[in-house]
Design a protein around this motif. Structure first.
Motif, mmCIF file in Angstrom:
data_model
loop_
_atom_site.group_PDB
_atom_site.id
_atom_site.type_symbol
_atom_site.label_atom_id
_atom_site.label_comp_id
_atom_site.label_asym_id
_atom_site.label_seq_id
_atom_site.Cartn_x
_atom_site.Cartn_y
_atom_site.Cartn_z
ATOM 1 N N GLU A 107 0.880 -1.176 0.000
ATOM 2 C CA GLU A 107 0.000 0.000 0.000
ATOM 3 C C GLU A 107 0.912 1.219 0.000
ATOM 4 O O GLU A 107 1.724 1.409 0.907
ATOM 5 C CB GLU A 107 -0.904 -0.029 1.226
ATOM 6 C CG GLU A 107 -1.367 1.312 1.755
ATOM 7 C CD GLU A 107 -2.341 2.060 0.865
ATOM 8 O OE1 GLU A 107 -1.847 2.810 0.006
ATOM 9 O OE2 GLU A 107 -3.562 1.927 1.049
ATOM 10 N N THR A 112 0.779 7.691 -3.277
ATOM 11 C CA THR A 112 -0.364 7.731 -4.191
ATOM 12 C C THR A 112 -0.647 9.147 -4.683
ATOM 13 O O THR A 112 -1.092 9.350 -5.824
ATOM 14 C CB THR A 112 -1.613 7.181 -3.476
ATOM 15 O OG1 THR A 112 -1.413 5.796 -3.164
ATOM 16 C CG2 THR A 112 -2.871 7.338 -4.323
ATOM 17 N N LYS A 113 -0.393 10.140 -3.844
ATOM 18 C CA LYS A 113 -0.718 11.521 -4.200
ATOM 19 C C LYS A 113 -0.001 11.967 -5.469
ATOM 20 O O LYS A 113 -0.521 12.785 -6.233
ATOM 21 C CB LYS A 113 -0.383 12.461 -3.036
ATOM 22 C CG LYS A 113 -1.284 12.278 -1.812
ATOM 23 C CD LYS A 113 -0.891 13.214 -0.691
ATOM 24 C CE LYS A 113 -1.876 13.184 0.468
ATOM 25 N NZ LYS A 113 -1.881 11.906 1.213
ATOM 26 N N THR A 116 -2.201 10.732 -8.286
ATOM 27 C CA THR A 116 -3.431 11.521 -8.388
ATOM 28 C C THR A 116 -3.139 12.856 -9.048
ATOM 29 O O THR A 116 -3.908 13.326 -9.899
ATOM 30 C CB THR A 116 -4.039 11.729 -6.997
ATOM 31 O OG1 THR A 116 -4.342 10.452 -6.420
ATOM 32 C CG2 THR A 116 -5.302 12.569 -7.059
ATOM 33 N N THR A 244 0.718 -2.864 -10.524
ATOM 34 C CA THR A 244 0.174 -1.745 -9.753
ATOM 35 C C THR A 244 -1.332 -1.694 -9.948
ATOM 36 O O THR A 244 -1.832 -1.891 -11.056
ATOM 37 C CB THR A 244 0.815 -0.415 -10.197
ATOM 38 O OG1 THR A 244 2.228 -0.501 -10.034
ATOM 39 C CG2 THR A 244 0.280 0.750 -9.384
ATOM 40 N N VAL A 246 -5.284 -0.092 -7.904
ATOM 41 C CA VAL A 246 -5.987 0.594 -6.822
ATOM 42 C C VAL A 246 -6.899 -0.422 -6.146
ATOM 43 O O VAL A 246 -7.714 -1.067 -6.807
ATOM 44 C CB VAL A 246 -6.824 1.773 -7.356
ATOM 45 C CG1 VAL A 246 -7.628 2.411 -6.228
ATOM 46 C CG2 VAL A 246 -5.927 2.805 -8.018
ATOM 47 N N VAL A 280 -10.081 6.765 -1.855
ATOM 48 C CA VAL A 280 -8.803 6.692 -2.564
ATOM 49 C C VAL A 280 -8.466 8.053 -3.172
ATOM 50 O O VAL A 280 -9.282 8.956 -3.226
ATOM 51 C CB VAL A 280 -8.843 5.608 -3.662
ATOM 52 C CG1 VAL A 280 -8.955 4.223 -3.056
ATOM 53 C CG2 VAL A 280 -10.025 5.853 -4.629
ATOM 54 N N LYS A 283 -4.495 7.940 -1.003
ATOM 55 C CA LYS A 283 -3.868 6.644 -0.774
ATOM 56 C C LYS A 283 -4.598 5.656 -1.658
ATOM 57 O O LYS A 283 -5.383 6.067 -2.520
ATOM 58 C CB LYS A 283 -3.988 6.246 0.699
ATOM 59 C CG LYS A 283 -5.405 6.327 1.217
ATOM 60 C CD LYS A 283 -5.550 6.004 2.662
ATOM 61 C CE LYS A 283 -6.919 6.351 3.199
ATOM 62 N NZ LYS A 283 -8.053 6.046 2.320
ATOM 63 N N VAL A 285 -3.319 3.234 -3.812
ATOM 64 C CA VAL A 285 -2.557 2.565 -4.861
ATOM 65 C C VAL A 285 -1.611 1.570 -4.205
ATOM 66 O O VAL A 285 -0.933 1.891 -3.222
ATOM 67 C CB VAL A 285 -1.763 3.574 -5.717
ATOM 68 C CG1 VAL A 285 -0.833 2.835 -6.682
ATOM 69 C CG2 VAL A 285 -2.715 4.478 -6.496
ATOM 70 N N TYR A 286 -1.569 0.365 -4.759
ATOM 71 C CA TYR A 286 -0.652 -0.686 -4.305
ATOM 72 C C TYR A 286 0.345 -0.948 -5.433
ATOM 73 O O TYR A 286 -0.051 -1.092 -6.595
ATOM 74 C CB TYR A 286 -1.418 -1.967 -3.974
ATOM 75 C CG TYR A 286 -2.226 -1.884 -2.698
ATOM 76 C CD1 TYR A 286 -1.851 -2.595 -1.561
ATOM 77 C CD2 TYR A 286 -3.369 -1.091 -2.631
ATOM 78 C CE1 TYR A 286 -2.592 -2.523 -0.385
ATOM 79 C CE2 TYR A 286 -4.120 -1.009 -1.459
ATOM 80 C CZ TYR A 286 -3.728 -1.728 -0.344
ATOM 81 O OH TYR A 286 -4.457 -1.651 0.817
ATOM 82 N N SER A 287 1.630 -1.031 -5.085
ATOM 83 C CA SER A 287 2.625 -1.159 -6.140
ATOM 84 C C SER A 287 3.892 -1.814 -5.617
ATOM 85 O O SER A 287 3.981 -2.200 -4.437
ATOM 86 C CB SER A 287 2.939 0.228 -6.731
ATOM 87 O OG SER A 287 3.704 0.129 -7.912
#
Length: 405
Positions: A107, A112-113, A116, A244, A246, A280, A283, A285-287
Motif C-alpha cells: 500500500e 499515491t498523491k 493523483t 500496480t 488501486v 482513494v 492513498k 494505490v498498491y505497487s
C-alpha cells in the motif's frame, strides 16, 4: 537580495509554466491528443537486474539499516536508467512468517498523491477541467467556499482532515467499521455534517489527506470512471506498471495483497484494513519498487504528461522550509544549488515509504516498508552511498545551511 531575486524568478517561471499547462475548452483538441505518442518503454530491459552486480557500498548500508534499525521492506536504487541495487528484506506478514519478495505489492499510502496529481494534470491537458475550477462546480453541495483544484494540489485548501472526522463520526454513531466508504459516500458525509475547516482557503500550507481524497473524487466525477479504472488506463498501463492497482475496501472485502502493515514498530500490531481504506486518491494505490521505477521513467519520457505540465508539478508553490524544502502539485521538493530532488513520503496503517527522484543526477531511490519503526529516519549513509543530496529536513537550518546536528 539573493532570496528576493530567487522568489521573483520563481514567480515568473510559475506564470509561464501555468500558461503552458493551461486547459483547452472541452470542444477543442488538446496538444496531448494530436502529439505523437512516445515510443513504448522497454520494461524488460529497464527492470533487468543481476544481484551479483549489486553495489556493495549500498548493500552494506542497507544491511546495516536492517540489522541495527530494524528496516523491513524492499529497496531499489537506479542510476541513469539502470538498476544498481535491489533487495527484499524481512517479513511480508509476520504472523504467517511469509517473506517479502522483490515483486511484493505495498500500500503506497501518500506516494499515491503523486499519481493523483498526474491524473489531474492529464485532465487539465485534455481540457476536462481547469486548475482554478471550484470544487462546487463538481459537487454543488460541497460545504466550503473558495476551494479550487489548484489549492487542493498544493495543500492550501484549509479543509479539515476527513480521516479524523470520519473516524470520530463512525465511533460516535457506532457505524459498521468493516465496510469501506466510497469517495462519493465520503463527499456526502462532508456535505451533510459540514465539519469545521482548519483555515481559510489559501491562507497557508497544511498537509492534509482531504485534499487528495477530493481530487480523487473529482477524477471520478469528470471522467465517469472509477478512480481505479482511470488510473489503470491512463497511468499504470502507459507506464508499463503491470503490478500496480488501486484497491479499496469499498470494493474488496479483503485487499488482495500479501504484504501486511505492522504499526508502532512492533510485529504484534498488524493492521487490518477498515472503512478508512475505502476512499482513494490520497492513498489506495498498491505497487512494487520496480513499478515505481517504471513510473519515474514514464514521467521522464513524457509518456504521462507534457513537459510543461511536469515542470508545473515540480514548481514550488509554498514558502520554503529550512531553505530547501517545498511542495508543488502532489510532489515534495528539495532544492539546493545545482540540485533538485522530487519526492514523496508515505505513512498509513503500518506502511512507511520514501520515493525519491534526483532530477539532476538521474537517480531513483525507492524504499517501501511494512513495519513503522522509524528506520527511514536514518538514511544519510544511503544518500551518501548513492551520491545524492541528503533529503532530511532536520539536517538543515532555516537559512538552508547544513546543521551540525
Amino acid at each position: 537580495m539573493k532570496l528576493l531575486s530567487n522568489n521573483i524568478l520563481t514567480v515568473a517561471v510559475t506564470v509561464l509554466i501555468t500558461a503552458a499547462c493551461s486547459s483547452k475548452s472541452n470542444s477543442g483538441t488538446s496538444n496531448a491528443d494530436v502529439a505523437a505518442s512516445p515510443p513504448p518503454l522497454d520494461t524488460k530491459a529497464l527492470l533487468n537486474y543481476n544481484p551479483r552486480t549489486a553495489d556493495r557500498k549500498i548493500d552494506g548500508v542497507i544491511e546495516s539499516l536492517h540489522k541495527t534499525r530494524g528496516f523491513n521492506g524492499n529497496v531499489l536504487v537506479a542510476k541513469h536508467g539502470k538498476i544498481i541495487y535491489e533487495r527484499a528484506l524481512g517479513w511480508a506478514d509476520y504472523l504467517h512468517r511469509d517473506s517479502l519478495k522483490i515483486g511484493s505489492q505495498f500500500e503506497l499510502a501518500s506516494v499515491t498523491k503523486t499519481m493523483t496529481s498526474t491524473a489531474i494534470l492529464q485532465l487539465v491537458q485534455r481540457g476536462k477541467l481547469k486548475l482554478d475550477d471550484n470544487v462546487k462546480k463538481f459537487f454543488p453541495d460541497f460545504p466550503y467556499d473558495g476551494i479550487t483544484v489548484r489549492l487542493l494540489l498544493t495543500h492550501r485548501s484549509g479543509m479539515m482532515n476527513y480521516v479524523y472526522f470520519t473516524d470520530d463520526l463512525y465511533r460516535a454513531e457506532h457505524r459498521n467499521e468493516r465496510k469501506g466508504l466510497t469517495n462519493a459516500e465520503e463527499m456526502a458525509l462532508i456535505a451533510q455534517y459540514k465539519p469545521r475547516p482548519f483555515n481559510k482557503p489559501n491562507a497557508r500550507f497544511l498537509y492534509n489527506n482531504s485534499n487528495f481524497m477530493v481530487l480523487g473524487s473529482i477524477i471520478e466525477k469528470v471522467t465517469g470512471m472509477s478512480y481505479a479504472d482511470y488510473m489503470k488506463q491512463n497511468v499504470f498501463i502507459p507506464a508499463g506498471m503491470s503490478h500496480t492497482a488501486v484497491y479499496s475496501k469499498a470494493v474488496y472485502d479483503k485487499i488482495p495483497v500479501d504484504v501486511v502493515g505492522h504499526d508502532r514498530g512492533q510485529w504484534r500490531y498488524s493492521v487490518a484494513q477498515n472503512f478508512l481504506d475505502g476512499p482513494v486518491g490520497d492513498k489506495g494505490v498498491y505497487s512494487t519498487v520496480g513499478d515505481l521505477y517504471l513510473y519515474d521513467r514514464a514521467l521522464r519520457a513524457g509518456r504521462l504528461l507534457q513537459k510543461a505540465c511536469l515542470d508545473s508539478a515540480y514548481t514550488p508553490r509554498n514558502p520554503w522550509l529550512h531553505g530547501h524544502f517545498n511542495y508543488g502539485y502532489g510532489w515534495r521538493i528539495f532544492q539546493a544549488p545545482g540540485q533538485e530532488v522530487i519526492y514523496h513520503t508515505g505513512w498509513w496503517h503500518g506502511f512507511r515509504h520514501i520515493y525519491l527522484r534526483d532530477m539532476k543526477n538521474d537517480i531513483v531511490v525507492v524504499l517501501l516498508t511494512n513495519l513503522s519503526n522509524g528506520s527511514l529516519l536514518k538514511l544519510d549513509d544511503l544518500f551518501n552511498a548513492v551520491g545524492m543530496p541528503i533529503v532530511r529536513k532536520s539536517a538543515y537550518k532555516g537559512n538552508g545551511d547544513t546543521s551540525d546536528d
